[in-house]
Design a protein around this motif. Structure first.
Motif, PDB file in Angstrom:
ATOM      1  N   SER A 369       0.817  -1.211   0.000  1.00  0.00           N
ATOM      2  CA  SER A 369       0.000   0.000   0.000  1.00  0.00           C
ATOM      3  C   SER A 369       0.851   1.262   0.000  1.00  0.00           C
ATOM      4  O   SER A 369       2.019   1.257   0.370  1.00  0.00           O
ATOM      5  N   GLN A 370       0.242   2.353  -0.458  1.00  0.00           N
ATOM      6  CA  GLN A 370       0.849   3.683  -0.462  1.00  0.00           C
ATOM      7  C   GLN A 370       2.184   3.691  -1.207  1.00  0.00           C
ATOM      8  O   GLN A 370       3.200   4.143  -0.697  1.00  0.00           O
ATOM      9  N   ASN A 371       2.149   3.151  -2.419  1.00  0.00           N
ATOM     10  CA  ASN A 371       3.270   3.247  -3.334  1.00  0.00           C
ATOM     11  C   ASN A 371       2.796   3.988  -4.580  1.00  0.00           C
ATOM     12  O   ASN A 371       1.808   4.727  -4.541  1.00  0.00           O
ATOM     13  N   GLN A 372       3.478   3.768  -5.696  1.00  0.00           N
ATOM     14  CA  GLN A 372       3.082   4.367  -6.966  1.00  0.00           C
ATOM     15  C   GLN A 372       2.861   3.279  -8.010  1.00  0.00           C
ATOM     16  O   GLN A 372       3.133   3.465  -9.193  1.00  0.00           O
ATOM     17  N   LEU A 373       2.343   2.160  -7.555  1.00  0.00           N
ATOM     18  CA  LEU A 373       2.173   1.006  -8.429  1.00  0.00           C
ATOM     19  C   LEU A 373       1.143   1.296  -9.517  1.00  0.00           C
ATOM     20  O   LEU A 373      -0.007   1.609  -9.236  1.00  0.00           O
ATOM     21  N   ALA A 374       1.592   1.172 -10.750  1.00  0.00           N
ATOM     22  CA  ALA A 374       0.684   1.253 -11.887  1.00  0.00           C
ATOM     23  C   ALA A 374       0.512  -0.122 -12.514  1.00  0.00           C
ATOM     24  O   ALA A 374      -0.383  -0.323 -13.336  1.00  0.00           O
ATOM     25  N   GLU A 375       1.369  -1.054 -12.106  1.00  0.00           N
ATOM     26  CA  GLU A 375       1.325  -2.391 -12.690  1.00  0.00           C
ATOM     27  C   GLU A 375       1.682  -3.418 -11.634  1.00  0.00           C
ATOM     28  O   GLU A 375       2.638  -3.256 -10.883  1.00  0.00           O
ATOM     29  N   LEU A 376       0.906  -4.459 -11.587  1.00  0.00           N
ATOM     30  CA  LEU A 376       1.212  -5.612 -10.754  1.00  0.00           C
ATOM     31  C   LEU A 376       1.297  -6.811 -11.687  1.00  0.00           C
ATOM     32  O   LEU A 376       0.291  -7.245 -12.259  1.00  0.00           O
ATOM     33  N   GLY A 377       2.503  -7.310 -11.864  1.00  0.00           N
ATOM     34  CA  GLY A 377       2.711  -8.396 -12.809  1.00  0.00           C
ATOM     35  C   GLY A 377       2.759  -9.740 -12.125  1.00  0.00           C
ATOM     36  O   GLY A 377       3.251  -9.879 -11.008  1.00  0.00           O
ATOM     37  N   ALA A 378       2.241 -10.744 -12.817  1.00  0.00           N
ATOM     38  CA  ALA A 378       2.318 -12.123 -12.339  1.00  0.00           C
ATOM     39  C   ALA A 378       2.621 -13.010 -13.525  1.00  0.00           C
ATOM     40  O   ALA A 378       1.970 -12.921 -14.572  1.00  0.00           O
ATOM     41  N   GLU A 379       3.605 -13.841 -13.370  1.00  0.00           N
ATOM     42  CA  GLU A 379       4.024 -14.718 -14.459  1.00  0.00           C
ATOM     43  C   GLU A 379       2.945 -15.742 -14.768  1.00  0.00           C
ATOM     44  O   GLU A 379       2.466 -16.446 -13.882  1.00  0.00           O
ATOM     45  N   VAL A 380       2.550 -15.810 -16.001  1.00  0.00           N
ATOM     46  CA  VAL A 380       1.501 -16.741 -16.408  1.00  0.00           C
ATOM     47  C   VAL A 380       1.959 -18.167 -16.168  1.00  0.00           C
ATOM     48  O   VAL A 380       3.062 -18.560 -16.548  1.00  0.00           O
ATOM     49  N   GLY A 381       1.112 -18.924 -15.514  1.00  0.00           N
ATOM     50  CA  GLY A 381       1.433 -20.321 -15.235  1.00  0.00           C
ATOM     51  C   GLY A 381       2.310 -20.513 -14.026  1.00  0.00           C
ATOM     52  O   GLY A 381       2.806 -21.610 -13.786  1.00  0.00           O
ATOM     53  N   ALA A 382       2.541 -19.445 -13.262  1.00  0.00           N
ATOM     54  CA  ALA A 382       3.377 -19.557 -12.061  1.00  0.00           C
ATOM     55  C   ALA A 382       2.549 -20.146 -10.939  1.00  0.00           C
ATOM     56  O   ALA A 382       1.997 -19.444 -10.112  1.00  0.00           O
ATOM     57  N   GLY A 383       2.462 -21.445 -10.898  1.00  0.00           N
ATOM     58  CA  GLY A 383       1.571 -22.113  -9.952  1.00  0.00           C
ATOM     59  C   GLY A 383       2.017 -22.058  -8.518  1.00  0.00           C
ATOM     60  O   GLY A 383       1.230 -22.324  -7.620  1.00  0.00           O
ATOM     61  N   ASP A 384       3.286 -21.726  -8.261  1.00  0.00           N
ATOM     62  CA  ASP A 384       3.763 -21.701  -6.882  1.00  0.00           C
ATOM     63  C   ASP A 384       3.899 -20.287  -6.344  1.00  0.00           C
ATOM     64  O   ASP A 384       4.592 -20.054  -5.368  1.00  0.00           O
ATOM     65  N   VAL A 385       3.244 -19.302  -6.966  1.00  0.00           N
ATOM     66  CA  VAL A 385       3.304 -17.922  -6.492  1.00  0.00           C
ATOM     67  C   VAL A 385       2.161 -17.663  -5.511  1.00  0.00           C
ATOM     68  O   VAL A 385       0.992 -17.838  -5.848  1.00  0.00           O
ATOM     69  N   LEU A 386       2.506 -17.277  -4.299  1.00  0.00           N
ATOM     70  CA  LEU A 386       1.543 -16.871  -3.275  1.00  0.00           C
ATOM     71  C   LEU A 386       0.456 -17.913  -2.981  1.00  0.00           C
ATOM     72  O   LEU A 386      -0.714 -17.556  -2.845  1.00  0.00           O
ATOM     73  N   PRO A 387       0.794 -19.172  -2.841  1.00  0.00           N
ATOM     74  CA  PRO A 387      -0.255 -20.176  -2.567  1.00  0.00           C
ATOM     75  C   PRO A 387      -0.837 -20.074  -1.166  1.00  0.00           C
ATOM     76  O   PRO A 387      -1.938 -20.568  -0.925  1.00  0.00           O
ATOM     77  N   THR A 396      -4.160   2.621  -2.064  1.00  0.00           N
ATOM     78  CA  THR A 396      -3.482   3.887  -2.342  1.00  0.00           C
ATOM     79  C   THR A 396      -2.325   3.690  -3.315  1.00  0.00           C
ATOM     80  O   THR A 396      -1.163   3.962  -3.014  1.00  0.00           O
ATOM     81  N   ASN A 397      -2.655   3.197  -4.497  1.00  0.00           N
ATOM     82  CA  ASN A 397      -1.713   3.102  -5.603  1.00  0.00           C
ATOM     83  C   ASN A 397      -2.377   3.681  -6.841  1.00  0.00           C
ATOM     84  O   ASN A 397      -3.357   4.434  -6.739  1.00  0.00           O
ATOM     85  N   ARG A 398      -1.863   3.309  -8.010  1.00  0.00           N
ATOM     86  CA  ARG A 398      -2.435   3.805  -9.267  1.00  0.00           C
ATOM     87  C   ARG A 398      -2.906   2.651 -10.144  1.00  0.00           C
ATOM     88  O   ARG A 398      -2.919   2.746 -11.365  1.00  0.00           O
ATOM     89  N   LEU A 399      -3.300   1.578  -9.523  1.00  0.00           N
ATOM     90  CA  LEU A 399      -3.720   0.386 -10.251  1.00  0.00           C
ATOM     91  C   LEU A 399      -5.097   0.585 -10.875  1.00  0.00           C
ATOM     92  O   LEU A 399      -5.972   1.218 -10.289  1.00  0.00           O
ATOM     93  N   ARG A 400      -5.277   0.001 -12.065  1.00  0.00           N
ATOM     94  CA  ARG A 400      -6.580  -0.015 -12.712  1.00  0.00           C
ATOM     95  C   ARG A 400      -7.094  -1.433 -12.917  1.00  0.00           C
ATOM     96  O   ARG A 400      -8.286  -1.649 -13.123  1.00  0.00           O
ATOM     97  N   VAL A 401      -6.174  -2.378 -12.862  1.00  0.00           N
ATOM     98  CA  VAL A 401      -6.556  -3.765 -13.092  1.00  0.00           C
ATOM     99  C   VAL A 401      -5.540  -4.672 -12.409  1.00  0.00           C
ATOM    100  O   VAL A 401      -4.393  -4.278 -12.182  1.00  0.00           O
ATOM    101  N   LEU A 402      -5.966  -5.856 -12.056  1.00  0.00           N
ATOM    102  CA  LEU A 402      -5.079  -6.880 -11.518  1.00  0.00           C
ATOM    103  C   LEU A 402      -5.009  -8.033 -12.510  1.00  0.00           C
ATOM    104  O   LEU A 402      -6.017  -8.380 -13.134  1.00  0.00           O
ATOM    105  N   PRO A 403      -3.843  -8.626 -12.662  1.00  0.00           N
ATOM    106  CA  PRO A 403      -3.774  -9.794 -13.541  1.00  0.00           C
ATOM    107  C   PRO A 403      -4.621 -10.927 -12.970  1.00  0.00           C
ATOM    108  O   PRO A 403      -4.618 -11.162 -11.765  1.00  0.00           O
ATOM    109  N   PRO A 404      -5.366 -11.605 -13.810  1.00  0.00           N
ATOM    110  CA  PRO A 404      -6.246 -12.668 -13.300  1.00  0.00           C
ATOM    111  C   PRO A 404      -5.506 -13.785 -12.597  1.00  0.00           C
ATOM    112  O   PRO A 404      -6.065 -14.491 -11.767  1.00  0.00           O
ATOM    113  N   GLU A 405      -4.210 -13.942 -12.887  1.00  0.00           N
ATOM    114  CA  GLU A 405      -3.457 -15.035 -12.265  1.00  0.00           C
ATOM    115  C   GLU A 405      -3.156 -14.802 -10.786  1.00  0.00           C
ATOM    116  O   GLU A 405      -2.743 -15.723 -10.092  1.00  0.00           O
ATOM    117  N   VAL A 406      -3.321 -13.563 -10.328  1.00  0.00           N
ATOM    118  CA  VAL A 406      -2.949 -13.253  -8.948  1.00  0.00           C
ATOM    119  C   VAL A 406      -3.698 -14.134  -7.962  1.00  0.00           C
ATOM    120  O   VAL A 406      -3.122 -14.652  -7.000  1.00  0.00           O
TER     121      VAL A 406
END
Length: 677
Positions: A369-387, A396-406
């Motif tokens: 929170s409270q950064n300047q994030l305009a993009e949150l990337g997630a590697e497609v097919g990364a099955g072991d990310v944040l399980p 409090t960022n600048r995000l408009r969308v989240l990748p569906p893989e999150v």
């Protein structure tokens, strides 16, 4: 008064002269304005509490009667002197608290008294205006000490002579002094495990080599550098707190340690391997010039290599919030496979990528929170990310969308905070003439999600079923001025699970909004809206907390206390509404509800003839005027019509009596008929 001890046994407090209380072997004489130690207590007392009194001197005979004493506390007295013979009969004393006294006045005599305590394990000398020289004298012969506190004194510099004889010391508290230099003061403390030097004036920590230390707190200093000793020895360090300093770089940590908590909050830290203009500083080194007397030593450090060489495999909590970090070095998080809590809030991050290269399989909390994030990337097919992620804060960022893989593999996600981003929820209403729908965040089907915050996201005209397949219990939609349009049909998927709902400052003005389907709600925030009438659908809910502040309500329901809502409410906020002073029956009824708390009671006002008054004490003239205004209209009409009716009746009677003879003759003459005999 009885107090339970041991396995259910009860022991009654016994009261001694002076107000002291005894339970088992503990005597409590705290706060009794005693100027000396009572001499009439039990001789087998093991713990004596004399805090918050006015004792100035402990004489040779003060403790003569208490030879079994194990714990003695004299915190917050006016103690200036302890005579050398005070503890001669208290050789078994283990714990002694002398904090917040005036021991600086006769510290040498007090030191002689303390030296007669061969079994002393814990000593508290905090808040006694002691210098480092005074401390050294006071503890010189206390080789049995395991815990020492000299916090809140006026210590400025420490060297090897101050704690030289404390070979058994395990814990040392030096916080809130004026320490600006430490010269090998702890090298002789081979058993020291916990060291607190917070709230001092240390400018740096160089060649840190206390391998036996488990917890080090150097927060709230002015530290710019932290460099551990270049050694392959295993450090026992588990917790390192460097928060609230002036660190410029990530600390150079021991190569081998047991570190599981690293606190770096509120510094000036950044990474410089890559600069915003594309320059690479991967091979840059920093040289430290160390001057010790006549000897000069130059230490060369490659900052990035040191980070890579520090073993952080056991790290579970990393707090880097409130810094100047705009990116993380490649592979930085890969060194932390055991990480469960990562706090990067209040930095300058513009992008953050999750990939298999950063194995965060154990991560349960991630705060960006409270950064300047305009993009949150997630590697497609990364099955072991944040399980195992349970809390994800992106507010409090600048995000408009989240990748569906999150959320594809976050099987345990429970809390998501997207507040104050320009995001919309899927599905989006179809727009005529547009082939592609605008970007949106899809949370449908996330069965584990229970808490969602979308405050201040600029949501517009929610419709469809954006929460389908979820079991949300907490939903914050506040500060979305165009989110509510018409009814709450789009919320019906949450009718059975939602317990907390915030619709604060959402331009809600209609009373047609029906809340009756949300039977599970226990807390509802409707503050900051334009409600002119109390929503009747609320009366069937069993809310515990209701916030109606900053609306346009002239009154609440008169029978609100007899509804399910009135019977279940435990807390209600009512201030900043234009209540009518003449319709306060609901207010009087609320005052009679047992267990109902109105936190803003003092701020509630009502209006009468352009005047703002307190409903708790209305003047009598206004009360009379209100009673006249609110009287029963039928009774009022009856009172007004009765004199007129009586007047007409009297007039008719008078006329009748005056014209009685004439009327009878006229009737007889017109209607009379002769009868035969």
């Amino acid at each position: 008064l009885a107090v339970g001890w041991g396995s259910g046994a009860l022991a009654a407090w016994a009261t001694f002269p002076g107000g002291c209380k005894l339970v088992q072997s503990t005597v409590d004489c705290a706060g009794r304005w005693l100027s000396s130690v009572p001499g009439s207590l039990r001789g087998d007392t093991e713990e004596l509490l004399l805090d918050d009194n006015t004792i100035q001197v402990l004489g040779n005979a003060s403790l003569l009667m208490y030879q079994q004493l194990r714990r003695l506390s004299l915190t917050k007295n006016r103690l200036e002197l302890i005579h050398p013979g005070t503890f001669l009969r208290s050789q078994g004393l283990h714990v002694l608290s002398l904090a917040d006294n005036l021991l600086f006045t006769n510290y040498s005599l007090t030191a002689a008294a303390l030296s007669a305590l061969p079994a002393l394990r814990t000593l508290d000398l905090a808040g006694n205006r002691l210098t480092e020289d005074m401390v050294s004298v006071l503890i010189w012969n206390l080789s049995s000490l395991e815990s020492l506190s000299v916090a809140r004194n006026i210590i400025m510099r420490l060297d090897s002579s101050v704690f030289a004889n404390l070979t058994q010391l395990l814990e040392l508290n030096l916080e809130k002094n004026y320490i600006f230099e430490i010269d090998q003061a702890f090298e002789g403390l081979q058993r020291l495990q916990r060291l607190n030097i917070a709230y001092n004036y240390l400018p740096c920590v160089l060649e840190f080599g206390l391998t036996q230390l488990r917890v080090l707190n150097v927060s709230n200093n002015v530290i710019e550098w932290f460099l551990a000793l270049e050694s392959d020895d295993l450090f026992e360090l588990e917790v390192l707190d460097l928060s609230h300093n002036r660190l410029l770089f990530f600390p150079v940590l021991p190569r081998q340690s047991k570190l599981h908590t690293l606190l770096l909050k509120d510094n000036e830290m950044s990474f410089y391997q890559r600069l915003p203009n594309g320059t690479s500083l991967a091979n840059v080194t920093v040289q430290f010039l160390l001057i010790d007397g006549n000897s000069t030593n130059i230490t060369t450090v490659s900052l990035w290599d040191e980070i890579c060489h520090s073993n952080l495999s056991s790290l579970r909590l990393l707090d880097m919030s409130q810094n100047q970090v705009w990116y993380l070095p490649e592979g930085f998080l890969a060194q932390m496979p055991s990480l469960t809590h990562l706090k990067l809030n209040q930095n300058c991050l513009e992008t953050f990528h999750l990939s298999e290269g950063d194995p965060l399989a154990m991560l349960t909390e991630l705060d960006l929170s409270q950064n300047q994030l305009a993009e949150l990337g997630a590697e497609v097919g990364a099955g072991d990310v944040l399980p195992n992620l349970q809390l994800f804060n992106l507010s409090t960022n600048r995000l408009r969308v989240l990748p569906p893989e999150v959320f594809t593999y976050t099987r345990k996600i429970a809390t998501v905070d997207l507040s104050r981003n320009r995001v919309d929820l899927c599905p989006q209403p179809a727009v005529t003439g547009k082939v592609e729908s605008p970007p949106c965040v899809d949370i449908r089907g996330i069965k584990t999600l229970t808490h969602l915050s979308l405050a201040g996201c600029g949501l517009q005209g929610l419709g469809g079923h954006p929460f389908q397949g979820t079991s949300l219990m907490y939903l914050d939609l506040s500060d979305n001025h165009q989110a509510l349009s018409g009814d709450l049909e789009w919320l019906q998927d949450l009718a059975l699970t939602l317990r907390v709902l915030s619709l604060r400052n959402t331009s809600l003005s209609t009373t047609a909004v029906d809340f009756s389907a949300f039977n599970s709600l226990v807390r509802l925030d409707l503050s900051g809206n334009s409600l002119t009438v109390f929503p009747t659908s609320l009366s069937v809910l069993e809310l515990r907390s209701l916030d109606l502040r900053d609306n346009c309500l002239p009154a609440l329901l008169m029978d609100v206390t007899r509804t399910p809502l009135g019977k279940s409410l435990q807390e209600v906020y009512l201030s900043r509404n234009p209540y009518n002073c003449c319709t306060l029956g609901w207010w009087d009824a609320l005052q009679q509800v047992e267990g109902l708390h109105i936190p803003d009671r003092q701020e509630v006002t009502c209006s009468y003839a352009s005047r703002t008054l307190s409903p708790r004490a209305l003047p009598e003239p206004i009360l009379r005027s209100c009673r006249w205004q609110t009287a029963d209209l039928a009774l009022l009409y009856l009172v007004l019509a009765l004199p007129t009716c009586l007047t007409l009746l009297v007039a008719f009677a008078v006329v009748f009596l005056m014209l009685k003879q004439k009327l009878l003759k006229m009737v007889k003459s017109r209607c009379g008929v002769s009868n035969p005999y």
